[in-house]
Design a protein around this motif. Structure first.
Motif, PDB file in Angstrom:
ATOM      1  N   PHE A  94       0.745  -1.274   0.173  1.00 32.89           N
ATOM      2  CA  PHE A  94      -0.190  -0.066   0.154  1.00 32.89           C
ATOM      3  C   PHE A  94       1.160   1.358  -0.052  1.00 32.89           C
ATOM      4  N   ALA A  95       2.199   0.783   0.370  1.00 31.74           N
ATOM      5  CA  ALA A  95       3.029   2.239   0.651  1.00 31.74           C
ATOM      6  C   ALA A  95       3.422   2.892  -0.432  1.00 31.74           C
ATOM      7  N   ALA A  96       3.940   1.456  -1.830  1.00 35.69           N
ATOM      8  CA  ALA A  96       4.289   1.918  -2.964  1.00 35.69           C
ATOM      9  C   ALA A  96       3.169   2.444  -3.462  1.00 35.69           C
ATOM     10  N   LEU A  97       1.990   1.934  -3.455  1.00 34.77           N
ATOM     11  CA  LEU A  97       0.716   2.557  -4.313  1.00 34.77           C
ATOM     12  C   LEU A  97       0.463   4.091  -3.861  1.00 34.77           C
ATOM     13  N   SER A  98       0.583   4.218  -2.853  1.00 34.99           N
ATOM     14  CA  SER A  98       0.942   5.842  -2.291  1.00 34.99           C
ATOM     15  C   SER A  98       1.289   6.932  -3.028  1.00 34.99           C
ATOM     16  N   ASP A  99       2.071   6.606  -4.316  1.00 34.44           N
ATOM     17  CA  ASP A  99       2.792   7.113  -4.766  1.00 34.44           C
ATOM     18  C   ASP A  99       2.613   7.707  -6.501  1.00 34.44           C
ATOM     19  N   ALA A 100       1.703   9.309  -6.770  1.00 35.12           N
ATOM     20  CA  ALA A 100       1.181   8.868  -8.175  1.00 35.12           C
ATOM     21  C   ALA A 100       2.403   8.635  -9.224  1.00 35.12           C
ATOM     22  N   THR A 101       3.986   8.939  -9.223  1.00 42.51           N
ATOM     23  CA  THR A 101       4.807   8.686  -9.816  1.00 42.51           C
ATOM     24  C   THR A 101       5.159   6.607  -9.936  1.00 42.51           C
ATOM     25  N   ARG A 102       4.899   6.330  -8.695  1.00 44.22           N
ATOM     26  CA  ARG A 102       5.351   4.446  -8.574  1.00 44.22           C
ATOM     27  C   ARG A 102       4.101   4.244  -9.055  1.00 44.22           C
ATOM     28  N   ARG A 103       3.212   4.745  -9.112  1.00 42.77           N
ATOM     29  CA  ARG A 103       1.599   4.463  -9.842  1.00 42.77           C
ATOM     30  C   ARG A 103       1.787   4.184 -11.214  1.00 42.77           C
ATOM     31  N   GLU A 104       2.223   5.152 -11.862  1.00 42.13           N
ATOM     32  CA  GLU A 104       1.994   5.224 -12.687  1.00 42.13           C
ATOM     33  C   GLU A 104       2.981   4.013 -13.673  1.00 42.13           C
ATOM     34  N   ILE A 105       4.291   3.903 -12.758  1.00 37.50           N
ATOM     35  CA  ILE A 105       5.404   3.041 -13.196  1.00 37.50           C
ATOM     36  C   ILE A 105       5.486   1.769 -13.418  1.00 37.50           C
ATOM     37  N   VAL A 106       3.864   1.107 -12.596  1.00 38.86           N
ATOM     38  CA  VAL A 106       3.293  -0.219 -12.210  1.00 38.86           C
ATOM     39  C   VAL A 106       2.481  -0.290 -13.165  1.00 38.86           C
ATOM     40  N   ALA A 107       1.356   0.336 -13.877  1.00 38.89           N
ATOM     41  CA  ALA A 107       0.725   0.544 -15.424  1.00 38.89           C
ATOM     42  C   ALA A 107       1.805   0.752 -16.293  1.00 38.89           C
ATOM     43  N   MET A 108       2.855   1.414 -15.947  1.00 39.53           N
ATOM     44  CA  MET A 108       3.870   1.190 -17.652  1.00 39.53           C
ATOM     45  C   MET A 108       4.252   0.007 -17.915  1.00 39.53           C
ATOM     46  N   THR A 109       4.992  -0.710 -17.184  1.00 42.86           N
ATOM     47  CA  THR A 109       5.250  -2.020 -17.109  1.00 42.86           C
ATOM     48  C   THR A 109       4.580  -2.984 -17.479  1.00 42.86           C
ATOM     49  N   LEU A 110       2.994  -3.027 -17.091  1.00 43.33           N
ATOM     50  CA  LEU A 110       2.397  -4.302 -16.991  1.00 43.33           C
ATOM     51  C   LEU A 110       2.256  -3.996 -18.302  1.00 43.33           C
TER      52      LEU A 110
END
Lengths: 127, 127
Positions: A15-31
């Motif tokens: 949840f902490a990792a997901l609490s940052d917009a940049t990181r969420r975007e990285i996740v979406a991109m790398t999916l």
DNA sequence: CCGATCTACAACCATCGGGTTGTATGTTAG
DNA sequence: CTAACATACAACCCGATGGTTGTAGATCGG
């Protein structure tokens, strides 16, 4: 103290990792596709090192996986971790609906109160 | 400056709020039944003020709702916020599956790369 | 009224997190 | 070998966060 329970920490990290917009975007991109760290870095208005840290946070949370390919490190999102996040959310709701699978009285003194402290940090299915 | 601030921050707050085990437990408890802040505080091995802060964080994230009842403040979990969290997770996965509802090229230079930076901070349904 | 209780909030402290820069190491290309 | 690039990592700044204590205002019970 802090008996080092992996289960709870895992939820914390996800949840902490997901609490940052940049990181969420990285996740979406790398999916969607694999990116090297510097490819990722080029797309965000922060330094390479900053992006590197974000990726490290995501990796510790299991949300992305790094694969070395020559001199670069290719990052790909991990859909399983997202499912894990879903499961963690469901656990909160499940408890609410009365469908508790496992109860761990962490604190809960023998109080005459309606509900005991439940664990909800369980990591049953394993893997 | 910083025009919008509403959309992305909401996701930030929700996930950040969920990244703490005590707060997750409070959410689960208050989804089951209403508790006053001091009732909650009695069940955790931290000070009243600490629990009060946790509740405040949860409230800012919309995960719980406080209702004043006489001299006490009764806290109840908000299942809608959990659904919101689910939705946010799904957005990441949906993008991955190619089902993007809305695209916002936040940064994404006109690079010949496969995927543009997507927003995924949208708050469409309104709720 | 008074006292007990519930809440709110400020001040303070230690730690964490996100950002930076700088440096070192590894890998590919000439 | 050397240059250029990709990564790793340390040191540092600074604001946010989690914890504490202390104080003050509301409200309930006698």
């Amino acid at each position: 103290m802090v008996v080092d329970r992996e289960s709870g920490d895992r939820a914390d990290r996800i949840f902490a990792a997901l609490s940052d917009a940049t990181r969420r975007e990285i996740v979406a991109m790398t999916l969607t596709a694999e990116y090297s760290v510097s490819e990722l870095a080029r797309r965000f208005p922060v330094s390479f090192a900053a992006v590197q840290k974000h990726v490290a946070v995501l990796e510790r949370a299991g949300l992305v996986i790094k694969r070395r390919s020559g001199r670069e490190q290719r990052v790909r999102g991990n859909a399983d971790a997202l499912r894990e996040a879903h499961r963690l959310l469901d656990q909160l709701a499940d408890v609410w609906r009365g469908r508790v699978e496992r109860i761990g009285a962490l604190l809960a003194e023998p109080e005459p109160e309606p509900e005991p402290g439940l664990d909800l940090d369980l990591d049953p299915g394993g893997a």
